[in-house]
Design a protein around this motif. Structure first.
Motif, PDB file in Angstrom:
ATOM      1  N   VAL A  65     -39.349 -51.963 -24.674  1.00 28.93           N
ATOM      2  CA  VAL A  65     -40.381 -53.286 -24.200  1.00 28.93           C
ATOM      3  C   VAL A  65     -38.478 -53.961 -23.958  1.00 28.93           C
ATOM      4  O   VAL A  65     -37.328 -54.111 -24.582  1.00 28.93           O
ATOM      5  CB  VAL A  65     -40.671 -54.443 -25.140  1.00 28.93           C
ATOM      6  CG1 VAL A  65     -40.717 -55.629 -24.626  1.00 28.93           C
ATOM      7  CG2 VAL A  65     -42.134 -53.986 -25.988  1.00 28.93           C
ATOM      8  N   ILE A  66     -38.573 -54.527 -22.603  1.00 27.72           N
ATOM      9  CA  ILE A  66     -37.345 -55.180 -22.318  1.00 27.72           C
ATOM     10  C   ILE A  66     -37.337 -56.485 -22.620  1.00 27.72           C
ATOM     11  O   ILE A  66     -38.385 -57.616 -22.806  1.00 27.72           O
ATOM     12  CB  ILE A  66     -37.290 -55.752 -20.276  1.00 27.72           C
ATOM     13  CG1 ILE A  66     -37.057 -54.091 -19.981  1.00 27.72           C
ATOM     14  CG2 ILE A  66     -36.797 -56.010 -19.641  1.00 27.72           C
ATOM     15  CD1 ILE A  66     -36.634 -53.174 -20.184  1.00 27.72           C
ATOM     16  N   ALA A  67     -36.458 -56.956 -23.382  1.00 30.06           N
ATOM     17  CA  ALA A  67     -35.801 -58.116 -23.996  1.00 30.06           C
ATOM     18  C   ALA A  67     -34.822 -59.591 -23.005  1.00 30.06           C
ATOM     19  O   ALA A  67     -35.353 -59.894 -22.779  1.00 30.06           O
ATOM     20  CB  ALA A  67     -35.286 -58.450 -24.536  1.00 30.06           C
ATOM     21  N   HIS A  68     -34.392 -58.607 -21.810  1.00 30.28           N
ATOM     22  CA  HIS A  68     -33.611 -58.868 -21.193  1.00 30.28           C
ATOM     23  C   HIS A  68     -33.198 -58.272 -20.156  1.00 30.28           C
ATOM     24  O   HIS A  68     -32.542 -57.139 -20.370  1.00 30.28           O
ATOM     25  CB  HIS A  68     -31.987 -59.603 -22.032  1.00 30.28           C
ATOM     26  CG  HIS A  68     -31.303 -60.193 -21.207  1.00 30.28           C
ATOM     27  ND1 HIS A  68     -31.642 -61.535 -20.845  1.00 30.28           N
ATOM     28  CD2 HIS A  68     -29.917 -60.258 -20.630  1.00 30.28           C
ATOM     29  CE1 HIS A  68     -30.018 -61.422 -19.392  1.00 30.28           C
ATOM     30  NE2 HIS A  68     -29.364 -60.115 -19.893  1.00 30.28           N
ATOM     31  N   ALA A  69     -33.290 -59.187 -18.808  1.00 31.21           N
ATOM     32  CA  ALA A  69     -33.235 -58.151 -17.576  1.00 31.21           C
ATOM     33  C   ALA A  69     -31.743 -59.076 -16.939  1.00 31.21           C
ATOM     34  O   ALA A  69     -31.986 -59.972 -16.426  1.00 31.21           O
ATOM     35  CB  ALA A  69     -33.986 -57.561 -16.952  1.00 31.21           C
ATOM     36  N   LYS A  77     -44.577 -55.552 -32.593  1.00 33.06           N
ATOM     37  CA  LYS A  77     -42.834 -56.135 -33.394  1.00 33.06           C
ATOM     38  C   LYS A  77     -42.305 -55.154 -33.164  1.00 33.06           C
ATOM     39  O   LYS A  77     -42.703 -54.003 -33.230  1.00 33.06           O
ATOM     40  CB  LYS A  77     -43.728 -56.299 -35.202  1.00 33.06           C
ATOM     41  CG  LYS A  77     -43.935 -55.772 -35.880  1.00 33.06           C
ATOM     42  CD  LYS A  77     -44.061 -55.491 -37.566  1.00 33.06           C
ATOM     43  CE  LYS A  77     -43.837 -55.002 -37.915  1.00 33.06           C
ATOM     44  NZ  LYS A  77     -43.350 -54.897 -39.077  1.00 33.06           N
ATOM     45  N   ALA A  78     -41.884 -55.834 -33.419  1.00 35.67           N
ATOM     46  CA  ALA A  78     -40.182 -54.545 -33.302  1.00 35.67           C
ATOM     47  C   ALA A  78     -39.932 -53.577 -34.380  1.00 35.67           C
ATOM     48  O   ALA A  78     -40.038 -53.836 -35.269  1.00 35.67           O
ATOM     49  CB  ALA A  78     -38.404 -55.448 -33.212  1.00 35.67           C
ATOM     50  N   VAL A  79     -39.796 -52.109 -33.850  1.00 31.66           N
ATOM     51  CA  VAL A  79     -39.222 -51.300 -34.605  1.00 31.66           C
ATOM     52  C   VAL A  79     -38.388 -50.368 -35.568  1.00 31.66           C
ATOM     53  O   VAL A  79     -37.511 -50.659 -33.952  1.00 31.66           O
ATOM     54  CB  VAL A  79     -40.561 -50.416 -35.151  1.00 31.66           C
ATOM     55  CG1 VAL A  79     -42.208 -50.805 -35.078  1.00 31.66           C
ATOM     56  CG2 VAL A  79     -40.350 -49.916 -34.193  1.00 31.66           C
ATOM     57  N   PRO A  80     -37.525 -49.988 -35.389  1.00 28.40           N
ATOM     58  CA  PRO A  80     -36.845 -49.368 -35.621  1.00 28.40           C
ATOM     59  C   PRO A  80     -36.948 -48.209 -34.814  1.00 28.40           C
ATOM     60  O   PRO A  80     -37.675 -47.459 -34.731  1.00 28.40           O
ATOM     61  CB  PRO A  80     -35.718 -48.510 -37.224  1.00 28.40           C
ATOM     62  CG  PRO A  80     -36.538 -49.298 -38.458  1.00 28.40           C
ATOM     63  CD  PRO A  80     -37.882 -49.812 -37.844  1.00 28.40           C
ATOM     64  N   LEU A  81     -34.989 -47.912 -33.911  1.00 27.34           N
ATOM     65  CA  LEU A  81     -35.446 -46.695 -32.970  1.00 27.34           C
ATOM     66  C   LEU A  81     -35.864 -45.502 -33.901  1.00 27.34           C
ATOM     67  O   LEU A  81     -35.282 -44.954 -34.731  1.00 27.34           O
ATOM     68  CB  LEU A  81     -34.192 -47.068 -32.323  1.00 27.34           C
ATOM     69  CG  LEU A  81     -33.082 -47.841 -31.323  1.00 27.34           C
ATOM     70  CD1 LEU A  81     -32.108 -47.544 -31.021  1.00 27.34           C
ATOM     71  CD2 LEU A  81     -34.658 -47.489 -29.950  1.00 27.34           C
ATOM     72  N   PRO A  82     -36.443 -45.227 -32.791  1.00 27.05           N
ATOM     73  CA  PRO A  82     -36.925 -43.323 -34.197  1.00 27.05           C
ATOM     74  C   PRO A  82     -35.635 -42.307 -33.522  1.00 27.05           C
ATOM     75  O   PRO A  82     -34.940 -42.346 -32.295  1.00 27.05           O
ATOM     76  CB  PRO A  82     -37.565 -42.022 -32.324  1.00 27.05           C
ATOM     77  CG  PRO A  82     -38.012 -43.810 -32.010  1.00 27.05           C
ATOM     78  CD  PRO A  82     -37.489 -45.107 -32.193  1.00 27.05           C
ATOM     79  N   ASP A  83     -35.330 -41.225 -34.643  1.00 25.79           N
ATOM     80  CA  ASP A  83     -33.791 -40.763 -34.544  1.00 25.79           C
ATOM     81  C   ASP A  83     -34.105 -39.700 -33.333  1.00 25.79           C
ATOM     82  O   ASP A  83     -32.573 -40.264 -32.306  1.00 25.79           O
ATOM     83  CB  ASP A  83     -34.733 -39.224 -35.945  1.00 25.79           C
ATOM     84  CG  ASP A  83     -34.051 -40.510 -36.868  1.00 25.79           C
ATOM     85  OD1 ASP A  83     -33.319 -41.849 -37.025  1.00 25.79           O
ATOM     86  OD2 ASP A  83     -34.357 -40.045 -37.773  1.00 25.79           O
ATOM     87  N   TRP A  84     -34.900 -39.608 -32.592  1.00 22.17           N
ATOM     88  CA  TRP A  84     -34.764 -38.444 -31.371  1.00 22.17           C
ATOM     89  C   TRP A  84     -33.978 -39.719 -30.050  1.00 22.17           C
ATOM     90  O   TRP A  84     -33.308 -39.275 -29.303  1.00 22.17           O
ATOM     91  CB  TRP A  84     -35.792 -38.214 -30.776  1.00 22.17           C
ATOM     92  CG  TRP A  84     -36.771 -38.818 -30.669  1.00 22.17           C
ATOM     93  CD1 TRP A  84     -38.068 -39.583 -31.739  1.00 22.17           C
ATOM     94  CD2 TRP A  84     -37.134 -39.645 -29.116  1.00 22.17           C
ATOM     95  NE1 TRP A  84     -38.819 -39.981 -31.053  1.00 22.17           N
ATOM     96  CE2 TRP A  84     -39.068 -40.225 -29.431  1.00 22.17           C
ATOM     97  CE3 TRP A  84     -37.433 -39.963 -28.380  1.00 22.17           C
ATOM     98  CZ2 TRP A  84     -39.453 -40.856 -28.799  1.00 22.17           C
ATOM     99  CZ3 TRP A  84     -37.365 -39.874 -27.851  1.00 22.17           C
ATOM    100  CH2 TRP A  84     -38.987 -41.201 -27.459  1.00 22.17           C
ATOM    101  N   MET A  85     -35.073 -41.074 -30.157  1.00 22.68           N
ATOM    102  CA  MET A  85     -34.459 -42.305 -29.129  1.00 22.68           C
ATOM    103  C   MET A  85     -32.672 -42.067 -29.695  1.00 22.68           C
ATOM    104  O   MET A  85     -31.849 -42.271 -28.319  1.00 22.68           O
ATOM    105  CB  MET A  85     -35.303 -43.206 -29.062  1.00 22.68           C
ATOM    106  CG  MET A  85     -34.408 -44.135 -27.545  1.00 22.68           C
ATOM    107  SD  MET A  85     -34.252 -43.571 -26.212  1.00 22.68           S
ATOM    108  CE  MET A  85     -36.290 -43.554 -25.575  1.00 22.68           C
TER     109      MET A  85
END
Length: 139
Positions: free
Chosen positions: A62-66, A126-134
């Protein structure tokens, strides 16, 4: 014009596309809102190429700031080279950057923009931690 991108940036995607007649506004150049669409298309193309298809029942960006800075006008007809970079992974976020140049004028940046991307669980909103692959892709 020199465009300052973070030293930690990593080139992850390139795409070429024609400026469409309908991308222009009454002033005869690409409308400022369309540059954001170009950047969005590059982000989605990169994500899909990495196996991350948008899934409203799963997790994703999701984009928070552009933002976008405009240096030289783009107008029809033209072919554009958009280079996309990533940097600065955080716990739940990373940055994307894009530069746009006319293919007929290599190295002349017409616009540069980016976005802060938050990794979200869509069902929980809600925000969640970046997956390891990302994280591995953006480090």
């Amino acid at each position: 014009m020199k465009i300052d991108l973070p030293e930690r940036k990593k080139l992850v995607h390139e795409m070429r596309f024609p400026v469409r007649w309908g991308d222009m506004d009454a002033m005869g150049h690409v409308n400022n809102t369309v540059y954001f669409r170009y950047l969005e298309t590059a982000r989605i193309d990169w994500m899909v190429a990495m196996g991350c298809r948008p899934d409203p029942d799963g997790q994703g960006p999701v984009i928070a700031h552009a933002f976008c800075n405009f240096y030289h006008q783009l107008e029809y007809p033209a072919d554009v080279l958009l280079r996309m970079y990533v940097s600065d992974p955080g716990r739940t976020t990373f940055e994307t950057w894009g530069t746009m140049e006319r293919q007929s004028q290599p190295g002349v940046i017409c616009a540069a923009g980016g976005a802060t991307t938050i990794w979200v669980d869509f069902r929980q909103s809600k925000a969640v931690p970046l997956p390891d692959w990302m994280r591995a892709l953006v480090e």
